[in-house]
Design a protein around this motif. Structure first.
Motif, PDB file in Angstrom:
ATOM      1  N   ILE A 107     -44.156 -28.195  -2.240  1.00  0.00           N
ATOM      2  CA  ILE A 107     -44.434 -28.474  -3.648  1.00  0.00           C
ATOM      3  C   ILE A 107     -43.562 -27.635  -4.579  1.00  0.00           C
ATOM      4  CG2 ILE A 107     -46.229 -28.396  -5.426  1.00  0.00           C
ATOM      5  CD1 ILE A 107     -46.475 -30.594  -3.278  1.00  0.00           C
ATOM      6  N   LEU A 108     -43.385 -26.359  -4.273  1.00  0.00           N
ATOM      7  CA  LEU A 108     -42.715 -25.450  -5.202  1.00  0.00           C
ATOM      8  C   LEU A 108     -41.189 -25.472  -5.117  1.00  0.00           C
ATOM      9  CD1 LEU A 108     -45.053 -22.321  -5.089  1.00  0.00           C
ATOM     10  CD2 LEU A 108     -44.538 -23.723  -7.088  1.00  0.00           C
ATOM     11  N   LEU A 109     -40.642 -25.647  -3.915  1.00  0.00           N
ATOM     12  CA  LEU A 109     -39.191 -25.546  -3.782  1.00  0.00           C
ATOM     13  C   LEU A 109     -38.418 -26.656  -4.502  1.00  0.00           C
ATOM     14  CD1 LEU A 109     -38.617 -24.213  -0.152  1.00  0.00           C
ATOM     15  CD2 LEU A 109     -38.676 -22.956  -2.313  1.00  0.00           C
ATOM     16  N   PRO A 110     -38.875 -27.917  -4.472  1.00  0.00           N
ATOM     17  CA  PRO A 110     -38.095 -28.953  -5.176  1.00  0.00           C
ATOM     18  C   PRO A 110     -37.839 -28.661  -6.652  1.00  0.00           C
ATOM     19  CG  PRO A 110     -39.610 -29.978  -3.646  1.00  0.00           C
ATOM     20  CD  PRO A 110     -39.957 -28.525  -3.654  1.00  0.00           C
ATOM     21  N   PRO A 111     -38.825 -28.175  -7.427  1.00  0.00           N
ATOM     22  CA  PRO A 111     -38.487 -27.816  -8.814  1.00  0.00           C
ATOM     23  C   PRO A 111     -37.838 -26.443  -8.949  1.00  0.00           C
ATOM     24  CG  PRO A 111     -40.839 -27.569  -8.467  1.00  0.00           C
ATOM     25  CD  PRO A 111     -40.288 -28.162  -7.211  1.00  0.00           C
ATOM     26  N   LEU A 112     -38.112 -25.526  -7.996  1.00  0.00           N
ATOM     27  CA  LEU A 112     -37.589 -24.160  -8.123  1.00  0.00           C
ATOM     28  C   LEU A 112     -36.104 -24.061  -7.808  1.00  0.00           C
ATOM     29  CD1 LEU A 112     -37.987 -21.114  -8.521  1.00  0.00           C
ATOM     30  CD2 LEU A 112     -38.673 -20.963  -6.109  1.00  0.00           C
ATOM     31  N   LEU A 113     -35.657 -24.704  -6.746  1.00  0.00           N
ATOM     32  CA  LEU A 113     -34.271 -24.528  -6.312  1.00  0.00           C
ATOM     33  C   LEU A 113     -33.249 -24.979  -7.362  1.00  0.00           C
ATOM     34  CD1 LEU A 113     -34.501 -25.415  -2.510  1.00  0.00           C
ATOM     35  CD2 LEU A 113     -34.507 -23.167  -3.617  1.00  0.00           C
ATOM     36  N   PRO A 114     -33.452 -26.098  -8.067  1.00  0.00           N
ATOM     37  CA  PRO A 114     -32.492 -26.434  -9.130  1.00  0.00           C
ATOM     38  C   PRO A 114     -32.432 -25.383 -10.231  1.00  0.00           C
ATOM     39  CG  PRO A 114     -33.779 -28.359  -8.523  1.00  0.00           C
ATOM     40  CD  PRO A 114     -34.429 -27.187  -7.846  1.00  0.00           C
ATOM     41  N   LEU A 115     -33.582 -24.774 -10.568  1.00  0.00           N
ATOM     42  CA  LEU A 115     -33.585 -23.714 -11.576  1.00  0.00           C
ATOM     43  C   LEU A 115     -32.751 -22.531 -11.114  1.00  0.00           C
ATOM     44  CD1 LEU A 115     -37.345 -23.620 -12.702  1.00  0.00           C
ATOM     45  CD2 LEU A 115     -35.400 -24.508 -13.985  1.00  0.00           C
ATOM     46  N   LEU A 116     -32.919 -22.149  -9.859  1.00  0.00           N
ATOM     47  CA  LEU A 116     -32.177 -21.007  -9.330  1.00  0.00           C
ATOM     48  C   LEU A 116     -30.696 -21.341  -9.181  1.00  0.00           C
ATOM     49  CD1 LEU A 116     -34.653 -19.647  -6.620  1.00  0.00           C
ATOM     50  CD2 LEU A 116     -34.452 -19.028  -9.040  1.00  0.00           C
ATOM     51  N   ARG A 117     -30.399 -22.560  -8.779  1.00  0.00           N
ATOM     52  CA  ARG A 117     -28.998 -22.956  -8.629  1.00  0.00           C
ATOM     53  C   ARG A 117     -28.269 -22.887  -9.976  1.00  0.00           C
ATOM     54  NH1 ARG A 117     -29.840 -27.280  -6.113  1.00  0.00           N
ATOM     55  NH2 ARG A 117     -29.779 -28.748  -7.851  1.00  0.00           N
ATOM     56  N   ARG A 288     -40.027 -14.079 -10.824  1.00  0.00           N
ATOM     57  CA  ARG A 288     -41.422 -14.493 -11.008  1.00  0.00           C
ATOM     58  C   ARG A 288     -41.537 -15.475 -12.180  1.00  0.00           C
ATOM     59  NH1 ARG A 288     -42.342  -8.803 -10.147  1.00  0.00           N
ATOM     60  NH2 ARG A 288     -42.795  -8.513 -12.364  1.00  0.00           N
ATOM     61  N   HIS A 289     -40.749 -15.246 -13.211  1.00  0.00           N
ATOM     62  CA  HIS A 289     -40.756 -16.162 -14.351  1.00  0.00           C
ATOM     63  C   HIS A 289     -40.245 -17.545 -13.936  1.00  0.00           C
ATOM     64  CE1 HIS A 289     -38.889 -18.133 -17.875  1.00  0.00           C
ATOM     65  NE2 HIS A 289     -39.928 -17.648 -18.524  1.00  0.00           N
ATOM     66  N   GLU A 290     -39.185 -17.588 -13.127  1.00  0.00           N
ATOM     67  CA  GLU A 290     -38.639 -18.868 -12.682  1.00  0.00           C
ATOM     68  C   GLU A 290     -39.636 -19.610 -11.782  1.00  0.00           C
ATOM     69  OE1 GLU A 290     -35.196 -20.039 -13.638  1.00  0.00           O
ATOM     70  OE2 GLU A 290     -36.102 -18.665 -15.080  1.00  0.00           O
ATOM     71  N   ILE A 291     -40.331 -18.875 -10.928  1.00  0.00           N
ATOM     72  CA  ILE A 291     -41.328 -19.500 -10.050  1.00  0.00           C
ATOM     73  C   ILE A 291     -42.472 -20.069 -10.882  1.00  0.00           C
ATOM     74  CG2 ILE A 291     -43.060 -19.041  -8.272  1.00  0.00           C
ATOM     75  CD1 ILE A 291     -41.092 -16.980  -7.104  1.00  0.00           C
ATOM     76  N   THR A 292     -42.894 -19.323 -11.884  1.00  0.00           N
ATOM     77  CA  THR A 292     -43.955 -19.807 -12.771  1.00  0.00           C
ATOM     78  C   THR A 292     -43.514 -21.071 -13.506  1.00  0.00           C
ATOM     79  OG1 THR A 292     -44.743 -17.534 -13.071  1.00  0.00           O
ATOM     80  CG2 THR A 292     -45.483 -19.171 -14.665  1.00  0.00           C
ATOM     81  N   ALA A 293     -42.268 -21.083 -13.968  1.00  0.00           N
ATOM     82  CA  ALA A 293     -41.739 -22.271 -14.650  1.00  0.00           C
ATOM     83  C   ALA A 293     -41.694 -23.468 -13.702  1.00  0.00           C
ATOM     84  CB  ALA A 293     -40.348 -21.972 -15.208  1.00  0.00           C
ATOM     85  N   ALA A 294     -41.308 -23.230 -12.454  1.00  0.00           N
ATOM     86  CA  ALA A 294     -41.267 -24.316 -11.467  1.00  0.00           C
ATOM     87  C   ALA A 294     -42.671 -24.844 -11.184  1.00  0.00           C
ATOM     88  CB  ALA A 294     -40.613 -23.824 -10.183  1.00  0.00           C
ATOM     89  N   ALA A 295     -43.652 -23.942 -11.139  1.00  0.00           N
ATOM     90  CA  ALA A 295     -45.025 -24.362 -10.849  1.00  0.00           C
ATOM     91  C   ALA A 295     -45.558 -25.301 -11.925  1.00  0.00           C
ATOM     92  CB  ALA A 295     -45.933 -23.145 -10.719  1.00  0.00           C
ATOM     93  N   LEU A 296     -45.089 -25.145 -13.148  1.00  0.00           N
ATOM     94  CA  LEU A 296     -45.526 -26.024 -14.234  1.00  0.00           C
ATOM     95  C   LEU A 296     -45.070 -27.464 -14.018  1.00  0.00           C
ATOM     96  CD1 LEU A 296     -44.878 -23.727 -17.342  1.00  0.00           C
ATOM     97  CD2 LEU A 296     -47.088 -24.265 -16.275  1.00  0.00           C
ATOM     98  N   GLN A 297     -44.039 -27.644 -13.180  1.00  0.00           N
ATOM     99  CA  GLN A 297     -43.519 -28.983 -12.916  1.00  0.00           C
ATOM    100  C   GLN A 297     -44.156 -29.648 -11.708  1.00  0.00           C
ATOM    101  OE1 GLN A 297     -39.197 -29.195 -12.915  1.00  0.00           O
ATOM    102  NE2 GLN A 297     -39.051 -27.290 -14.056  1.00  0.00           N
ATOM    103  N   THR A 298     -45.136 -28.994 -11.094  1.00  0.00           N
ATOM    104  CA  THR A 298     -45.705 -29.521  -9.854  1.00  0.00           C
ATOM    105  C   THR A 298     -46.812 -30.522 -10.070  1.00  0.00           C
ATOM    106  OG1 THR A 298     -47.327 -27.727  -9.642  1.00  0.00           O
ATOM    107  CG2 THR A 298     -45.147 -27.369  -8.663  1.00  0.00           C
ATOM    108  N   GLU A 299     -47.266 -30.709 -11.279  1.00  0.00           N
ATOM    109  CA  GLU A 299     -48.302 -31.699 -11.551  1.00  0.00           C
ATOM    110  C   GLU A 299     -47.770 -33.085 -11.190  1.00  0.00           C
ATOM    111  OE1 GLU A 299     -51.861 -33.405 -12.680  1.00  0.00           O
ATOM    112  OE2 GLU A 299     -51.390 -31.267 -12.530  1.00  0.00           O
ATOM    113  N   PRO A 300     -48.502 -33.864 -10.374  1.00  0.00           N
ATOM    114  CA  PRO A 300     -48.054 -35.208 -10.040  1.00  0.00           C
ATOM    115  C   PRO A 300     -47.697 -36.009 -11.285  1.00  0.00           C
ATOM    116  CG  PRO A 300     -49.941 -34.645  -8.714  1.00  0.00           C
ATOM    117  CD  PRO A 300     -49.777 -33.531  -9.705  1.00  0.00           C
TER     118      PRO A 300
END
Length: 304
Positions: A107-117, A288-300
Motif C-alpha cells: 500500500i505505501l510503496l507505490p505512492p512513496l517511491l515516486p516522491l522519493l525518486r 517521515r514527512h514523505e512517508i506521511t504524505a504518501a500515506a495520505l494517498q492510500t485511500e482507495p
C-alpha cells in the motif's frame, strides 16, 4: 590552544579577512568597532602574528593570514553544516531501512517511491518484513523506521498514525458462500487463511480476535506473505481478512470479491515508529514527512 578559541573569534577573523577593515567587519557581524578591535587583538595573541597590518588604503594580510584565509572557509562551512545541517532536496545519498509487513509495503510503496525518486533520487530504500526485535533494532540503529500495528510507543520511542482502516473479507468471486446469506454462522464455517506474523505487534491480531470470539472451527492456514495468501484464496474456498486498502488493491489484480465481515472487528491502524535518538535528525525527519504524505494517498480512489 584550541580550548582558548571562541567560535565568535573565528567569525570575526572571517569578516576581517574579507573586508580588510575593522569598521566594515564590525558592521558585517553586527558588533561594535571596539569589540572587533578587541577580537583582532585576541586573534593576534592566539596566532602569534599581526595577521593584518596597515597598508596605503586598507589593512594588508600577513602571510599567516593568507594561509588562514585559505583554510578558514572549509572550517566554518563544516561547523555551519554540523550545527545547522538540513536535508536539502536531493541531498540524501545513503540508504534508509524500514521494517514493514509486505501487505503494508504493497500500500505505501507505490505512492512513496515516486516522491522519493523526485525529491531524493540518490536515496536507496530497503524494506524488511521481519517485525521481530524491531524496537531493539531501532534503538541500535540497525533500521531507521518501523511501520505496522503498533498500539503505543514505549518509553524512548515516538509514534505517528499514518492511516486507519477497517477489515474486510477477500474471497474468490464465485465462492459458494457468496450465494448464501452472509451471517456469522456462514462466516464461522469458512476455512480461513492468515498471514504468519513474527511479532505480537504484527498482523496476527486479526485471527487472535476471531479466536477470542470463538468464530473459528479450525486453525487458519498460515501463509508467509500477502500475495501468496491472496493467490491461495483465488483458487480455493479460503477466506482472508485484510485491511480494506489492501483488499481493494489485491481484488483488482486477482478478481476477488470484497465482503464486510458479519462481526465487528477492532479497527486497523497503521503507525510509524522511530527511536528518540533519530527524532531531530533532519534527514529522518524529512523521510517521515514523505512517508506521511504518501500515506495520505492510500485511500482507495486516490491517485497513486
Amino acid at each position: 590552544m584550541l580550548a582558548s578559541i571562541d567560535l565568535k573569534l573565528l567569525l570575526a577573523l572571517e569578516a576581517l579577512l574579507e573586508h580588510l577593515n575593522v569598521t566594515h567587519a564590525a558592521r558585517h557581524t553586527g558588533v561594535s568597532q571596539p569589540s572587533m578591535s578587541r577580537s583582532l587583538t585576541r586573534l593576534r595573541e592566539i596566532f602569534n602574528d599581526d595577521l593584518l597590518v596597515r597598508g596605503s588604503s586598507s589593512l594588508v594580510p600577513t602571510p599567516q593570514a593568507e594561509r588562514l584565509a585559505k583554510i578558514l572557509p572549509t572550517v566554518l562551512d563544516a561547523v555551519r553544516a554540523m550545527i545547522g545541517r538540513s536535508c536539502a532536496q536531493g541531498e540524501w545519498r545513503s540508504k534508509a531501512t524500514m521494517v514493514m509487513p509486505d501487505h503494508q509495503a504493497l500500500i505505501l510503496l507505490p505512492p512513496l517511491l515516486p516522491l522519493l525518486r523526485e525529491n531524493a533520487p540518490n536515496l536507496d530504500i530497503v524494506t524488511d518484513p521481519l517485525l521481530a526485535s524491531a524496537l531493539r533494532r531501532l534503538e541500535q540503529g540497525e533500521i531507521h523506521l518501523a511501520i505496522g500495528q503498533i498500539d503505543a510507543a514505549p518509553l524512548g520511542y515516538l509514534r505517528r498514525t499514518l492511516y486507519a482502516d477497517h477489515f474486510v473479507c477477500l474471497l474468490r468471486h464465485d465462492h459458494p458462500a457468496l450465494a448464501r446469506e452472509w451471517t456469522i454462522d456462514t462466516f464461522a464455517t469458512l476455512h480461513h487463511a492468515a498471514l504468519a506474523s513474527d511479532s505480537k505487534d504484527g498482523f496476527g491480531r486479526v485471527h487472535d480476535e476471531l479466536v477470542k470470539l470463538d468464530l473459528l472451527d479450525r486453525d487458519p492456514v498460515l501463509v508467509s506473505n500477502i500475495l501468496t495468501a491472496a493467490a491461495s484464496v483465488a483458487t480455493s474456498d479460503l477466506v482472508l481478512i485484510v485491511p480494506r486498502r489492501v483488499a481493494t488493491r489485491i481484488a483488482a489484480l486477482l478478481h476477488l470479491a470484497i465482503v464486510d465481515p458479519p462481526v465487528e472487528l477492532t479497527p486497523y491502524e497503521v503507525a510509524l515508529i522511530w527511536h528518540e535518538r533519530c527524532h531531530r535528525d533532519p534527514e529522518q525527519r524529512w523521510l517521515r514527512h514523505e512517508i506521511t504524505a504518501a500515506a495520505l494517498q492510500t485511500e482507495p480512489g486516490q491517485t497513486q
